[in-house]
Structures are given as C-alpha cells and as structure tokens.
Scaffold this active site. Structure first.
Site, PDB file in Angstrom:
ATOM      1  N   TYR A 182      73.917  44.665   9.221  1.00  0.00           N
ATOM      2  CA  TYR A 182      75.651  44.957   9.166  1.00  0.00           C
ATOM      3  C   TYR A 182      75.872  46.109   9.940  1.00  0.00           C
ATOM      4  CZ  TYR A 182      75.839  41.537   5.144  1.00  0.00           C
ATOM      5  OH  TYR A 182      75.409  40.523   4.456  1.00  0.00           O
ATOM      6  N   HIS A 223      80.759  41.101   9.131  1.00  0.00           N
ATOM      7  CA  HIS A 223      79.884  40.268   8.913  1.00  0.00           C
ATOM      8  C   HIS A 223      78.472  40.549   9.710  1.00  0.00           C
ATOM      9  CE1 HIS A 223      82.719  37.343   7.296  1.00  0.00           C
ATOM     10  NE2 HIS A 223      83.399  37.553   8.340  1.00  0.00           N
ATOM     11  N   LYS A 246      75.200  33.516  13.005  1.00  0.00           N
ATOM     12  CA  LYS A 246      74.298  34.541  12.951  1.00  0.00           C
ATOM     13  C   LYS A 246      73.184  34.208  13.982  1.00  0.00           C
ATOM     14  CE  LYS A 246      75.117  36.284   8.227  1.00  0.00           C
ATOM     15  NZ  LYS A 246      76.581  35.500   8.190  1.00  0.00           N
TER      16      LYS A 246
END
Length: 396
Positions: A300, A308, A347
């Site tokens: 993070y 996020h 991600k």
C-alpha cells in the site's frame, strides 16, 4: 534491474488524516518506546496510547477484534445522556453480554450462587448523577473510548492489564498509564477476574428513540489489543528501536527475538527481508489481506485508508544462480491462475526473490546480521492478453 512501480490508485473516500510514520530515534530526548507481549506466534500491544501511536504512525498491525484499525466497541451507536456519552445497546444485546459474563465467571470455578450475585450487582440500574464528567465525542477509535469508559466508571481491574488476562500474573508496568485510587468490581486481594467495568445505555425495546432507556453497568469490557505480525514487530524493534517485546515478563534482546521468530516460522528470514525491503522504500506491506488472493504481502502507498493495494507479492527464496528449492513451487497453471486473480482485483503480481549467498550457513541465520548479506530482486508477472496484443498491433 529493479521493477518499475506504477502509480497507486487513491481511494475515492478518505476518512483519516495522514500522520508521519514513526521516526528513527535521533536523540534520547525525542525517544518513544512502546511495549508488546509475545503470545503464541503474534505480538500483542495492550496499552491504549501505544496502540494508537503504533497503528496511526505507519499502520502496523491490526485489532484483534477488527479487520484493520482497532476500533471495535460494544456498540456502534453512542448517545449523550445527562452529561455522559454512553454506548447504546438493545435489551437482547445486553442479555447476550450477560451470558458471556456468566460463562467467563463460571470458567473461573465459581458456583452458581456467587455468579448470580455478581451478575445481579452488574445489572442494577445506576444513578445517573455523579458518574463522571462530560466527555467529548470519541474521535480516536477504541483507545479514546476505553479511556472514556474508565473515566466515567472506575479503574480497570488489575488482571485486565495483562494481555493474557491471567488474574494471577503481575501487572504490566506500562509507564505512562496513570494510577487510579478507584476500587474495582471485586476484592483486589481475591484474584477474581470480574468482567467489566463501564456503563451502557440499555434500550428496553431496542428501537432508536423509543422505549425506556436505563444506565447500567456493562457486563463485559471489550478491550481490543493491537496484534503485530512477527515481521512488523521485529521491524519496530530492530529497525526503528521503538518497541520492546516481553516474554513471561522478561524483555527479549534483538537476537533472542530473532531466534524466537525463526523457531516459530522457519522461513522468517526470507519473509522479514522482503518486509524490511518494501518498508524501507516507503510502502506499507500488509500480510493479512494477502491470504485472500493467495500471496504473502499486499503493498500500500501511505496506508490502507488512503490507497488501494498496488501489488500482490509472493516471497521466494533462491540462491545465487536463481535455483534451489522454492518456498512455493509454481506450475504454469497455478501461476497463470494467480496472475489472473491479481489482475481481476486491479493489482499487479510481483515475485520477490530473496537471494542467499552460497557460503551463508544455518549458523549465520541465527543472527539478524545475515540480512546484510541477502540480496533482493523483484519481478513483475504480467498476463499476456491476445486481444490487447492485436489492438496494439493495429495501432502501430
């Protein structure tokens, strides 16, 4: 060659103010020191002030009753009632707390008559005058609420000050916790652990704004502690020097703590090296959320409340020739599945290789000095999408 990091995605709603991370100790005057207890495979921080500082300044750890920030309370609804700010609970919720208190007292070997007398004393309606000064609205989560409850009622029982809730253990000397001359619910010399203290506003009908409401003693004090992973605790001890970890009321040295963690987790040297690597580069690594996506760490920017997670990290151990036995052997199918899951949650998948020199022995790993000999290489794994490839070719 190091991996190229992409800009993180900021959360659309941010409800917290960013605080500077815990600093390195530059002078004895500015020294900040906190205390933790090694319990099983985790380190627990019990002091409310220490919890607030450690979590807010770097987002280390999580609450033992919460998903992230230690802000669990007996009730989500608070109401000012005749000069006191009290949690509001329904009658059914209050009865449930009484059952939990009864089970706690029965587990200490008390007979039914003694348990009944204690519960009867807890359920008596309290006088609404003189119970404490008016408090400000809690804005700091569980820490402020716990202090407020102690100020409005009485001192916390001595046995509650220990992380393990053992009434026979001596108190933890937390330093900055002020002493109180108030009496507890039980005889201090009896060693009896009575659940409580605190006050709640019981809504007899369980409806907002309706029904009779009475101020009663809370049967249970849901005190939340901060749970640190071994990597987080060792970083605070070894790198920042702001935490002391105790085992059986005895402080552990850096080497003793390292050996304890290695005995609990054989791959602790690799996992800590990765954690230290990303922390030193300004990321906030969190291990708990990674289990949902099949990885070891989530990275993070600043902290989970602000951004996020940008990367899902898998930690691997290897040698100088990028060989040896992998900590997590991947097949092409499992690697493709993990890459697809990571892409579906917006991600990127990163493989973090911890490279051990060939002449590093097991005896060398018994000291944190071995960290200076480890090398780290990051590899970003991207999933090839044929449609995207065709679109790029068409643009050319």
């Amino acid at each position: 060659m190091q991996a190229e990091f992409r800009p993180p995605r900021r959360r659309t709603r941010v409800y917290e103010n960013y605080e500077a991370p815990l600093p390195l100790i530059r002078s004895q005057r500015d020294r900040k020191h906190y205390r933790g207890e090694l319990v099983h495979q985790q380190v627990l921080v019990c002091h409310p002030g220490h919890i607030q500082s450690i979590y807010n300044q770097g987002y280390f750890g999580k609450g033992v009753l919460s998903r992230a920030q230690p802000d669990h309370s007996v009730s989500d609804q608070w109401e000012r009632h005749k000069g006191m700010l009290l949690p509001v609970v329904s009658q059914s919720r209050y009865v449930e707390l009484l059952r939990w208190a009864e089970a706690e007292l029965s587990s200490q070997g008390l007979d039914e008559e003694a348990v009944g007398q204690i519960l009867l004393a807890l359920t008596e309606t309290e006088e609404e005058e003189g119970n404490g000064p008016e408090e400000e609205d809690p804005g700091g989560g569980a820490c402020v609420q716990m202090k407020m409850l102690r100020a409005e009622s009485e001192a916390e029982p001595e046995s509650k000050k220990n992380c393990r809730s053992d009434p026979q253990n001596p108190d933890l000397d937390l330093g900055s916790e002020p002493d109180s001359d108030s009496s507890s619910d039980s005889d201090p010399g009896s060693g009896l652990h009575v659940p409580g203290p605190g006050y709640v506003l019981v809504d007899s009908e369980g409806q907002e704004g309706g029904g009779a409401r009475e101020v009663r003693r809370s049967p249970l004090a849901l005190t939340e502690y901060l749970q640190l992973s071994p990597e987080e605790a060792f970083f605070l001890v070894y790198s920042l020097g702001v935490l002391s970890v105790y085992l059986n009321q005895e402080p552990l040295s850096v080497v003793e703590l390292w050996r304890n963690f290695r005995s609990l987790r054989p791959n602790f040297a690799s996992s800590y090296a990765a954690y230290h690597h990303f922390r030193s580069r300004g990321w906030v690594p969190k291990g708990g959320g990674g289990a949902k996506y099949g990885v070891d760490l989530m990275l993070y920017r600043k902290g989970p409340p602000f951004y996020h997670a940008s990367y899902s990290v898998v930690v691997e151990r290897t040698d100088d020739l990028l060989g040896g036995v992998a900590l997590r052997p991947f097949s092409w199918r499992s690697l493709a599945a993990l890459s697809r899951i990571t892409a579906n949650v917006s991600k990127e998948l990163m493989l973090c290789y911890i490279i051990y020199p060939a002449d590093l022995s097991e005896d060398d790993l018994d000291s944190p000095e071995c960290l200076s000999r480890l090398k780290i290489q990051e590899v970003i794994v991207s999933r090839w999408v044929s449609s995207r490839e065709r679109a790029e070719q068409d643009d050319i």
